[in-house]
Design a protein around this motif. Structure first.
Motif, PDB file in Angstrom:
ATOM      1  N   ILE A 281      33.672 -43.607  76.042  1.00  0.00           N
ATOM      2  CA  ILE A 281      32.455 -42.904  76.481  1.00  0.00           C
ATOM      3  C   ILE A 281      31.461 -42.805  75.327  1.00  0.00           C
ATOM      4  O   ILE A 281      30.254 -43.050  75.498  1.00  0.00           O
ATOM      5  CB  ILE A 281      32.816 -41.508  77.015  1.00  0.00           C
ATOM      6  N   ALA A 282      31.957 -42.451  74.137  1.00  0.00           N
ATOM      7  CA  ALA A 282      31.073 -42.321  72.979  1.00  0.00           C
ATOM      8  C   ALA A 282      30.451 -43.659  72.607  1.00  0.00           C
ATOM      9  O   ALA A 282      29.256 -43.722  72.263  1.00  0.00           O
ATOM     10  CB  ALA A 282      31.853 -41.757  71.789  1.00  0.00           C
ATOM     11  N   PHE A 283      31.217 -44.733  72.696  1.00  0.00           N
ATOM     12  CA  PHE A 283      30.718 -46.065  72.344  1.00  0.00           C
ATOM     13  C   PHE A 283      29.601 -46.498  73.294  1.00  0.00           C
ATOM     14  O   PHE A 283      28.548 -46.962  72.859  1.00  0.00           O
ATOM     15  CB  PHE A 283      31.857 -47.082  72.382  1.00  0.00           C
ATOM     16  N   ILE A 284      29.836 -46.346  74.591  1.00  0.00           N
ATOM     17  CA  ILE A 284      28.850 -46.797  75.583  1.00  0.00           C
ATOM     18  C   ILE A 284      27.553 -45.997  75.464  1.00  0.00           C
ATOM     19  O   ILE A 284      26.461 -46.564  75.327  1.00  0.00           O
ATOM     20  CB  ILE A 284      29.433 -46.681  77.001  1.00  0.00           C
ATOM     21  N   ILE A 285      27.680 -44.674  75.496  1.00  0.00           N
ATOM     22  CA  ILE A 285      26.479 -43.825  75.447  1.00  0.00           C
ATOM     23  C   ILE A 285      25.797 -43.935  74.088  1.00  0.00           C
ATOM     24  O   ILE A 285      24.564 -44.050  73.997  1.00  0.00           O
ATOM     25  CB  ILE A 285      26.848 -42.362  75.753  1.00  0.00           C
ATOM     26  N   GLY A 286      26.581 -43.888  73.003  1.00  0.00           N
ATOM     27  CA  GLY A 286      26.013 -43.931  71.663  1.00  0.00           C
ATOM     28  C   GLY A 286      25.313 -45.240  71.352  1.00  0.00           C
ATOM     29  O   GLY A 286      24.209 -45.250  70.785  1.00  0.00           O
TER      30      GLY A 286
ATOM     31  N   THR B 162      22.081 -45.534  73.402  1.00  0.00           N
ATOM     32  CA  THR B 162      21.079 -44.625  72.842  1.00  0.00           C
ATOM     33  C   THR B 162      20.489 -45.185  71.558  1.00  0.00           C
ATOM     34  O   THR B 162      19.267 -45.139  71.339  1.00  0.00           O
ATOM     35  CB  THR B 162      21.696 -43.236  72.572  1.00  0.00           C
ATOM     36  N   GLY B 163      21.349 -45.721  70.691  1.00  0.00           N
ATOM     37  CA  GLY B 163      20.876 -46.311  69.440  1.00  0.00           C
ATOM     38  C   GLY B 163      19.969 -47.503  69.666  1.00  0.00           C
ATOM     39  O   GLY B 163      18.942 -47.660  68.974  1.00  0.00           O
ATOM     40  N   PHE B 164      20.318 -48.356  70.636  1.00  0.00           N
ATOM     41  CA  PHE B 164      19.480 -49.514  70.956  1.00  0.00           C
ATOM     42  C   PHE B 164      18.104 -49.068  71.455  1.00  0.00           C
ATOM     43  O   PHE B 164      17.077 -49.630  71.060  1.00  0.00           O
ATOM     44  CB  PHE B 164      20.161 -50.378  72.025  1.00  0.00           C
ATOM     45  N   ILE B 165      18.107 -48.069  72.333  1.00  0.00           N
ATOM     46  CA  ILE B 165      16.830 -47.576  72.876  1.00  0.00           C
ATOM     47  C   ILE B 165      15.972 -46.962  71.767  1.00  0.00           C
ATOM     48  O   ILE B 165      14.752 -47.189  71.704  1.00  0.00           O
ATOM     49  CB  ILE B 165      17.089 -46.549  73.999  1.00  0.00           C
TER      50      ILE B 165
ATOM     51  N   ALA C 143      15.995 -47.771  68.656  1.00  0.00           N
ATOM     52  CA  ALA C 143      15.501 -48.830  67.780  1.00  0.00           C
ATOM     53  C   ALA C 143      14.338 -49.597  68.408  1.00  0.00           C
ATOM     54  O   ALA C 143      13.473 -50.105  67.685  1.00  0.00           O
ATOM     55  CB  ALA C 143      16.634 -49.800  67.438  1.00  0.00           C
ATOM     56  N   LYS C 144      14.315 -49.661  69.745  1.00  0.00           N
ATOM     57  CA  LYS C 144      13.298 -50.465  70.421  1.00  0.00           C
ATOM     58  C   LYS C 144      12.093 -49.654  70.888  1.00  0.00           C
ATOM     59  O   LYS C 144      11.021 -50.214  71.070  1.00  0.00           O
ATOM     60  CB  LYS C 144      13.926 -51.178  71.631  1.00  0.00           C
ATOM     61  N   VAL C 145      12.281 -48.340  71.098  1.00  0.00           N
ATOM     62  CA  VAL C 145      11.178 -47.496  71.596  1.00  0.00           C
ATOM     63  C   VAL C 145      10.828 -46.470  70.523  1.00  0.00           C
ATOM     64  O   VAL C 145      11.609 -45.546  70.251  1.00  0.00           O
ATOM     65  CB  VAL C 145      11.572 -46.797  72.915  1.00  0.00           C
ATOM     66  N   GLU C 146       9.689 -46.623  69.924  1.00  0.00           N
ATOM     67  CA  GLU C 146       9.298 -45.796  68.775  1.00  0.00           C
ATOM     68  C   GLU C 146       9.196 -44.314  69.135  1.00  0.00           C
ATOM     69  O   GLU C 146       9.581 -43.446  68.348  1.00  0.00           O
ATOM     70  CB  GLU C 146       7.955 -46.293  68.232  1.00  0.00           C
ATOM     71  N   LEU C 147       8.678 -44.009  70.316  1.00  0.00           N
ATOM     72  CA  LEU C 147       8.510 -42.620  70.722  1.00  0.00           C
ATOM     73  C   LEU C 147       9.862 -41.906  70.819  1.00  0.00           C
ATOM     74  O   LEU C 147      10.026 -40.780  70.324  1.00  0.00           O
ATOM     75  CB  LEU C 147       7.779 -42.544  72.058  1.00  0.00           C
ATOM     76  N   ILE C 148      10.820 -42.563  71.460  1.00  0.00           N
ATOM     77  CA  ILE C 148      12.161 -41.963  71.602  1.00  0.00           C
ATOM     78  C   ILE C 148      12.817 -41.822  70.237  1.00  0.00           C
ATOM     79  O   ILE C 148      13.487 -40.811  69.959  1.00  0.00           O
ATOM     80  CB  ILE C 148      13.035 -42.818  72.544  1.00  0.00           C
ATOM     81  N   ASP C 149      12.614 -42.798  69.379  1.00  0.00           N
ATOM     82  CA  ASP C 149      13.174 -42.724  68.034  1.00  0.00           C
ATOM     83  C   ASP C 149      12.586 -41.536  67.267  1.00  0.00           C
ATOM     84  O   ASP C 149      13.298 -40.817  66.566  1.00  0.00           O
ATOM     85  CB  ASP C 149      12.896 -44.032  67.286  1.00  0.00           C
ATOM     86  N   THR C 150      11.299 -41.328  67.410  1.00  0.00           N
ATOM     87  CA  THR C 150      10.635 -40.208  66.743  1.00  0.00           C
ATOM     88  C   THR C 150      11.159 -38.864  67.241  1.00  0.00           C
ATOM     89  O   THR C 150      11.335 -37.920  66.455  1.00  0.00           O
ATOM     90  CB  THR C 150       9.110 -40.283  66.965  1.00  0.00           C
ATOM     91  N   LEU C 151      11.443 -38.787  68.540  1.00  0.00           N
ATOM     92  CA  LEU C 151      11.912 -37.538  69.124  1.00  0.00           C
ATOM     93  C   LEU C 151      13.383 -37.259  68.805  1.00  0.00           C
ATOM     94  O   LEU C 151      13.762 -36.111  68.534  1.00  0.00           O
ATOM     95  CB  LEU C 151      11.722 -37.567  70.645  1.00  0.00           C
ATOM     96  N   LEU C 152      14.217 -38.294  68.833  1.00  0.00           N
ATOM     97  CA  LEU C 152      15.667 -38.088  68.707  1.00  0.00           C
ATOM     98  C   LEU C 152      16.200 -38.179  67.278  1.00  0.00           C
ATOM     99  O   LEU C 152      17.216 -37.555  66.962  1.00  0.00           O
ATOM    100  CB  LEU C 152      16.413 -39.108  69.582  1.00  0.00           C
ATOM    101  N   SER C 153      15.546 -38.948  66.427  1.00  0.00           N
ATOM    102  CA  SER C 153      16.054 -39.146  65.055  1.00  0.00           C
ATOM    103  C   SER C 153      16.296 -37.835  64.302  1.00  0.00           C
ATOM    104  O   SER C 153      17.366 -37.650  63.697  1.00  0.00           O
ATOM    105  CB  SER C 153      15.110 -40.039  64.259  1.00  0.00           C
TER     106      SER C 153
ATOM    107  N   ILE D 193      30.176 -39.846  68.730  1.00  0.00           N
ATOM    108  CA  ILE D 193      29.043 -40.499  69.385  1.00  0.00           C
ATOM    109  C   ILE D 193      27.877 -40.728  68.428  1.00  0.00           C
ATOM    110  O   ILE D 193      27.176 -41.746  68.519  1.00  0.00           O
ATOM    111  CB  ILE D 193      28.587 -39.680  70.611  1.00  0.00           C
ATOM    112  N   PHE D 194      27.674 -39.818  67.485  1.00  0.00           N
ATOM    113  CA  PHE D 194      26.533 -39.949  66.581  1.00  0.00           C
ATOM    114  C   PHE D 194      26.724 -41.107  65.597  1.00  0.00           C
ATOM    115  O   PHE D 194      25.749 -41.683  65.127  1.00  0.00           O
ATOM    116  CB  PHE D 194      26.298 -38.635  65.842  1.00  0.00           C
ATOM    117  N   GLN D 195      27.969 -41.445  65.305  1.00  0.00           N
ATOM    118  CA  GLN D 195      28.216 -42.616  64.458  1.00  0.00           C
ATOM    119  C   GLN D 195      27.768 -43.890  65.154  1.00  0.00           C
ATOM    120  O   GLN D 195      27.186 -44.784  64.533  1.00  0.00           O
ATOM    121  CB  GLN D 195      29.691 -42.705  64.102  1.00  0.00           C
ATOM    122  N   PHE D 196      28.037 -43.990  66.448  1.00  0.00           N
ATOM    123  CA  PHE D 196      27.619 -45.169  67.202  1.00  0.00           C
ATOM    124  C   PHE D 196      26.101 -45.209  67.363  1.00  0.00           C
ATOM    125  O   PHE D 196      25.500 -46.285  67.322  1.00  0.00           O
ATOM    126  CB  PHE D 196      28.300 -45.193  68.570  1.00  0.00           C
ATOM    127  N   ILE D 197      25.495 -44.046  67.534  1.00  0.00           N
ATOM    128  CA  ILE D 197      24.028 -43.992  67.638  1.00  0.00           C
ATOM    129  C   ILE D 197      23.393 -44.489  66.351  1.00  0.00           C
ATOM    130  O   ILE D 197      22.504 -45.358  66.368  1.00  0.00           O
ATOM    131  CB  ILE D 197      23.562 -42.554  67.951  1.00  0.00           C
TER     132      ILE D 197
END
Length: 251
Positions: free
Chosen positions: A65-70, A73-76, A78-88, A126-130
Motif C-alpha cells: 500500500i505504501a509503495f503504490i500510494i507513495g 504521489t511522488g510522480f505527481i 515531480a510532474k505538477v509544480e503546484l502539487i509539489d509546492t503544496l505537499l513538499s 510511505i514518505f520514503q517512497f514519496i
C-alpha cells in the motif's frame, strides 16, 4: 556469483563466532549457544512459521500500500509544480518524525486491530517512497525530457518506457530501507494486545525466560530478512540490468 556467495559465507561465519564468544562470555546466562538455538528452531518450527507468516502478511500489505500510494504521489509531485509546492513542506516536516509515536492515536481511532497495525506500517514507510520517486524524477537529466518531447511519446509510454525504469533504482533503495524500518516497527506494534506474530513470539518467550526459544525466533526473523533482501537484489538485477554494465570487465 561465487564472490557474492563467499562474502555471505564470511559474514555468516563471523556472526557465528561473535555469537559463540558472547555465549561463552555470559556462561550461557541469557544467551544460548548456536546449537541450542537451532535445536529450538527445529523443535518449534511449525509454531514459528505460523507467527512468521502472520508478520510477513502484515509487512506485505503495509509495504504494498505504501509503495503504490507513495510512488504515485511522488510522480505527481515531480510532474505538477503546484502539487509539489503544496505537499513538499508537509512531506519534509513529517518524514523525520518518529512515526511509532502516532500508534496511540491510530489505535484510538481504529482500535487494537489488524487495520491499525497496517496503517502504522504504511505511515512509517510511505514518505520514503514519496521522496524517492519525487527526487528521482526531479534529478532526471534534461536530455531525457527533451527526448520524450521530440519523440512525441504518449503519457503512458513516457511512464512505462522512461519514467519508471529511470526511477526504479531509487525505488529499490527505498524498498530496502523501508523493509528494514517496517520490521523494527512491526516488532514493536506486535507486542500490543496481540497473540500472533514473530514479535509477539519473541517477547512472549523472553517473558517466560525461555532464551533458546526466544533466540530461535530472532534467528528465523534474521533468515527471513536475509531472504527478502536477496529477493530484492535479484529483482533489481532483473529489472535494472543496466546498473551492472559498468561493473563488467571490458573485453
Amino acid at each position: 556469483m561465487i564472490k557474492k556467495s563467499l562474502k555471505t559465507l564470511y559474514a555468516f561465519v563471523f556472526l557465528c563466532i561473535i555469537w559463540e564468544l558472547l555465549y561463552l562470555f555470559s556462561a550461557g546466562i541469557g544467551i544460548p549457544s548456536i546449537l541450542n538455538t537451532i535445536q529450538a528452531l527445529i523443535r518449534n518450527f511449525p509454531v514459528l512459521m505460523r507467527h512468521l507468516f502472520a508478520s510477513a502478511l502484515r509487512l506485505f500489505y503495509g509495504l504494498s500500500i505504501a509503495f503504490i500510494i507513495g510512488t504515485l504521489t511522488g510522480f505527481i509531485m515531480a510532474k505538477v509544480e503546484l502539487i509539489d509546492t503544496l505537499l513538499s513542506p508537509i512531506v519534509y516536516v513529517i518524514t523525520p518524525l518518529p512515526k511509532v509515536a502516532f500508534l496511540p492515536i491510530v489505535m484510538v481511532i481504529f482500535g487494537i486491530s489488524e487495520t491499525a497495525r497496517i496503517i502504522i506500517l504504511v505511515f512509517v514507510v510511505i514518505f520514503q517512497f514519496i521522496v524517492a520517486s519525487r527526487d528521482a524524477l526531479k534529478a532526471m537529466p534534461k536530455a531525457y525530457q527533451v527526448s520524450m518531447k521530440s519523440l512525441n511519446l504518449s503519457k503512458k509510454s513516457q511512464l512505462i518506457d522512461i519514467l519508471i525504469p529511470y526511477s526504479a533504482p531509487y525505488l529499490f533503495s527505498a524498498i530496502r530501507s523501508g523493509f528494514g524500518m517496517s520490521i523494527a516497527v512491526l516488532f514493536f506494534i506486535e507486542t500490543f494486545v496481540n497473540q500472533v506474530g514473530i514479535g509477539y513470539y519473541i517477547m512472549n518467550r523472553w517473558g517466560m525466560v525461555n532464551y533458546p526459544d526466544m533466540f530461535s525466533g530472532i534467528l528465523l526473523l534474521s533468515i527471513f530478512g536475509f531472504v527478502v533482501y536477496g529477493c530484492i537484489d535479484w529483482l533489481e538485477q532483473k529489472t535494472c540490468p543496466w546498473r551492472n554494465i559498468s561493473n563488467k570487465p571490458k573485453s
